[in-house]
Design a protein around this motif. Sequence first.
Motif, mmCIF file in Angstrom:
data_model
loop_
_atom_site.group_PDB
_atom_site.id
_atom_site.type_symbol
_atom_site.label_atom_id
_atom_site.label_comp_id
_atom_site.label_asym_id
_atom_site.label_seq_id
_atom_site.Cartn_x
_atom_site.Cartn_y
_atom_site.Cartn_z
ATOM 1 N N TYR A 324 0.907 -1.086 -0.004
ATOM 2 C CA TYR A 324 -0.077 0.089 0.012
ATOM 3 C C TYR A 324 1.053 1.212 -0.119
ATOM 4 O O TYR A 324 1.957 1.353 0.702
ATOM 5 C CB TYR A 324 -0.889 0.033 1.227
ATOM 6 N N ALA A 325 0.612 2.419 -0.740
ATOM 7 C CA ALA A 325 1.274 3.572 -0.786
ATOM 8 C C ALA A 325 0.548 4.515 0.089
ATOM 9 O O ALA A 325 -0.747 4.747 0.114
ATOM 10 C CB ALA A 325 1.295 4.024 -2.405
ATOM 11 N N TYR A 326 1.398 5.188 0.883
ATOM 12 C CA TYR A 326 0.950 6.190 1.894
ATOM 13 C C TYR A 326 1.992 7.438 1.781
ATOM 14 O O TYR A 326 3.028 7.393 1.586
ATOM 15 C CB TYR A 326 0.808 5.526 3.204
ATOM 16 N N TYR A 327 1.357 8.848 1.970
ATOM 17 C CA TYR A 327 2.052 9.979 2.312
ATOM 18 C C TYR A 327 2.037 10.111 3.937
ATOM 19 O O TYR A 327 0.684 9.631 4.637
ATOM 20 C CB TYR A 327 1.369 11.161 1.644
ATOM 21 N N ARG A 328 2.998 10.601 4.607
ATOM 22 C CA ARG A 328 2.854 10.704 5.994
ATOM 23 C C ARG A 328 3.699 11.748 6.379
ATOM 24 O O ARG A 328 5.035 12.017 5.514
ATOM 25 C CB ARG A 328 3.158 9.142 6.867
ATOM 26 N N CYS A 329 3.622 12.411 7.623
ATOM 27 C CA CYS A 329 4.857 13.198 8.182
ATOM 28 C C CYS A 329 5.729 12.577 9.140
ATOM 29 O O CYS A 329 5.124 11.706 9.863
ATOM 30 C CB CYS A 329 4.090 14.419 9.014
ATOM 31 N N GLU A 330 6.818 12.845 9.045
ATOM 32 C CA GLU A 330 7.973 12.143 10.095
ATOM 33 C C GLU A 330 8.544 13.172 10.822
ATOM 34 O O GLU A 330 9.676 12.877 11.529
ATOM 35 C CB GLU A 330 8.873 11.325 9.182
ATOM 36 N N THR A 331 8.216 14.297 11.237
ATOM 37 C CA THR A 331 8.781 15.400 11.878
ATOM 38 C C THR A 331 8.622 15.046 13.371
ATOM 39 O O THR A 331 7.562 14.817 13.906
ATOM 40 C CB THR A 331 8.133 16.490 11.413
ATOM 41 N N ARG A 332 9.611 15.116 14.184
ATOM 42 C CA ARG A 332 9.619 14.768 15.578
ATOM 43 C C ARG A 332 8.985 15.941 16.020
ATOM 44 O O ARG A 332 8.953 17.064 16.079
ATOM 45 C CB ARG A 332 11.081 14.924 16.136
ATOM 46 N N GLY A 333 8.064 15.350 17.155
ATOM 47 C CA GLY A 333 7.440 16.391 17.975
ATOM 48 C C GLY A 333 5.879 16.813 17.437
ATOM 49 O O GLY A 333 4.863 17.274 17.978
#
Length: 374
Positions: A324-333
């Motif tokens: 499955y293909a996803y966009y996501r945020c990986e910013t700490r906090g």
Amino acid sequence: MSNEQNRNGEMTRALIYCRVSSAKQRIEGSGLESREQRCRAYADDKGYIVEGVFPDDVSGGGDFMRRPGMVALLSFLDAQKGKSYVVIFDDLKRFARDTEFHLKLRREFATRGASIECLNFRIEDTPEGKFIETVIAAQGELEREQNRRQVIQKMKARVENGFWVFRAPIGYRYVSAPSGGGKILEPDPVLAPLVTDALEGFASGHLGSQAEVQRFLERSPHFPKDKPDGTLRPMTVNRLLKKVVYAGYVEAPNWGVSTRKGQHEGLISFETFQKIQDALEGRKRHFPARKDKNEDFPLRGFVACDCCGNAMTAAWSKGKYRRYAYYRCETRGCEAKSKSVPKAKMEEGFGEILKGLQPAKELFQLAEVMLRDA
């Protein structure tokens, strides 16, 4: 009790100056209160009328003009034209622990018509009295310089052993060392992730300049600002980027202590720190091409997280039967960190936005007429 009067038959007016060397002494003990009490008892015994008390809890390094209480006392005397005062000290060493400033302060009082009296020393305007007074002032200066040297020696020894001894940098806080024997830095749970993102962003090129780092930090309500309008000084950002303490190392060049591994946890790797220094010194940064940069995720790096405003990443996720293909945020906090948005939903929404930006047919016709006229 003796009631002393001045030449005009009036009761002698007195001012009390009391000082401790640090705010810690004021908070943890009763230094100022006890000094004031002794001075008041002395004034009562002399029959003086105390009109003001001027406390100080700063050292000033011997310079009395760097002490707010002393500055206020001199300003008070300036405002009392025609009146004479006796200024009471509990200890001559609290007058000025520097021979030069001691003599200068004596002159400042003399020009204002004020005399000084001390609880533990009888001040006499005789050659012998002035000599002894100067010797005591010189002794105070010697003790101050010796204390300063001892403090620096202890601080230097701790830095040599890998401990940070200066003010805690933004992103850290001081806690008691587990093994005892002083304080040690630990990452601040709120500010440390923010500082890490700023440093790693600059090292990777995601934040391409110091100005971008500045804007990134200014957007955070938690990062302390140093200007009244809620912005940062460029020098603040520059200093943050140059601090090796964030890589888990310590140094003290002014004391001859070279860079060495610290006893605290770093917020970034030393390799990342070196990349930052290369960028600051103008050396070219090489950013390797992403291996996963392909047509699968055309919006990667272009769409921003609705929560923190940083660019979102994307990747394939393996399910039980298919990927499955996803966009996501990986910013700490970030509150939305690792929350996935399906690729289809993201790109369909982007397509609808593009359709909404498409010019109307009438606009094309108008543009054609304008171009033909031109």
